[in-house]
Scaffold this motif. Structure first.
Motif, PDB file in Angstrom:
ATOM      1  N   GLY A 230      30.865 -62.887 -12.646  1.00  0.00           N
ATOM      2  CA  GLY A 230      30.913 -62.510 -10.933  1.00  0.00           C
ATOM      3  C   GLY A 230      31.192 -63.750 -10.262  1.00  0.00           C
ATOM      4  N   GLN A 231      31.872 -63.477  -9.080  1.00  0.00           N
ATOM      5  CA  GLN A 231      32.236 -64.940  -8.770  1.00  0.00           C
ATOM      6  C   GLN A 231      31.273 -65.576  -7.609  1.00  0.00           C
ATOM      7  N   SER A 232      29.754 -64.547  -7.298  1.00  0.00           N
ATOM      8  CA  SER A 232      29.148 -65.309  -6.407  1.00  0.00           C
ATOM      9  C   SER A 232      28.153 -64.941  -7.033  1.00  0.00           C
TER      10      SER A 232
ATOM     11  N   THR B  84      29.264 -66.445  -1.501  1.00  0.00           N
ATOM     12  CA  THR B  84      30.817 -66.633  -1.545  1.00  0.00           C
ATOM     13  C   THR B  84      31.374 -67.038  -2.561  1.00  0.00           C
ATOM     14  N   ASP B  85      32.542 -67.220  -2.919  1.00  0.00           N
ATOM     15  CA  ASP B  85      33.439 -67.785  -3.937  1.00  0.00           C
ATOM     16  C   ASP B  85      32.894 -69.459  -4.024  1.00  0.00           C
ATOM     17  N   SER B  86      33.921 -69.492  -5.197  1.00  0.00           N
ATOM     18  CA  SER B  86      33.904 -71.399  -5.072  1.00  0.00           C
ATOM     19  C   SER B  86      34.789 -71.887  -3.971  1.00  0.00           C
ATOM     20  N   LEU B  87      36.092 -70.689  -3.549  1.00  0.00           N
ATOM     21  CA  LEU B  87      36.775 -71.272  -2.233  1.00  0.00           C
ATOM     22  C   LEU B  87      36.047 -71.251  -1.370  1.00  0.00           C
ATOM     23  N   GLY B  88      34.444 -70.216  -0.994  1.00  0.00           N
ATOM     24  CA  GLY B  88      34.508 -69.723   0.343  1.00  0.00           C
ATOM     25  C   GLY B  88      34.600 -68.708   0.461  1.00  0.00           C
ATOM     26  N   ARG B  89      35.630 -67.705  -0.209  1.00  0.00           N
ATOM     27  CA  ARG B  89      35.157 -66.364   0.595  1.00  0.00           C
ATOM     28  C   ARG B  89      34.520 -65.193  -0.558  1.00  0.00           C
ATOM     29  N   GLN B  90      34.443 -64.521   1.176  1.00  0.00           N
ATOM     30  CA  GLN B  90      32.890 -63.945   1.513  1.00  0.00           C
ATOM     31  C   GLN B  90      33.577 -62.719   0.032  1.00  0.00           C
ATOM     32  N   THR B  91      32.405 -62.456  -0.977  1.00  0.00           N
ATOM     33  CA  THR B  91      32.718 -62.138  -2.271  1.00  0.00           C
ATOM     34  C   THR B  91      31.675 -60.549  -2.432  1.00  0.00           C
ATOM     35  N   ILE B  92      31.213 -60.104  -1.680  1.00  0.00           N
ATOM     36  CA  ILE B  92      30.522 -59.097  -1.365  1.00  0.00           C
ATOM     37  C   ILE B  92      31.156 -57.012  -1.293  1.00  0.00           C
ATOM     38  N   ALA B  93      32.083 -57.699  -0.297  1.00  0.00           N
ATOM     39  CA  ALA B  93      32.764 -55.765  -0.355  1.00  0.00           C
ATOM     40  C   ALA B  93      33.815 -56.653  -1.205  1.00  0.00           C
ATOM     41  N   GLN B  94      34.823 -56.378  -2.257  1.00  0.00           N
ATOM     42  CA  GLN B  94      36.181 -56.803  -2.579  1.00  0.00           C
ATOM     43  C   GLN B  94      36.603 -55.285  -3.173  1.00  0.00           C
ATOM     44  N   LYS B  95      37.549 -54.689  -3.461  1.00  0.00           N
ATOM     45  CA  LYS B  95      38.762 -53.961  -4.076  1.00  0.00           C
ATOM     46  C   LYS B  95      38.214 -53.563  -5.527  1.00  0.00           C
ATOM     47  N   PRO B  96      38.095 -52.499  -5.417  1.00  0.00           N
ATOM     48  CA  PRO B  96      37.107 -51.534  -6.626  1.00  0.00           C
ATOM     49  C   PRO B  96      37.949 -52.059  -8.135  1.00  0.00           C
TER      50      PRO B  96
END
Length: 82
Positions: free
Chosen positions: A62-64, A5-17
């Protein structure tokens, strides 16, 4: 902040390419369709450059932890590749 997860708690494995990863995929696919070996090699090289750019961007911003690790592993794989 968790590994996935990023600093806001959002999942960051699958993101828009992003552009470099799309370039890697498109140029890699095109290299399989190229008729001449010289063109295949140029497309493979361009594809590898796009992948390296993506990996550097992930390591640097990278966000995570997962994304940064994926970038670092990709760079190490590209580095050892003949």
């Amino acid at each position: 902040m968790g590994f996935f997860t990023d600093s806001l708690g959002r999942q960051t494995i699958a993101q828009k390419p992003n552009a470099p990863i799309l370039g890697w995929a498109l140029l890699g696919a095109a290299s399989f369709m190229a008729l001449e070996e010289q063109n295949r090699e140029r497309l493979r090289t361009a594809s590898a450059v796009c992948l390296a750019v993506w990996a550097v961007l992930e390591v640097v911003s990278g966000q995570s932890g997962f994304r940064r690790s994926a970038g670092a592993l990709t760079l190490s794989w590209l580095w050892r590749k003949p």
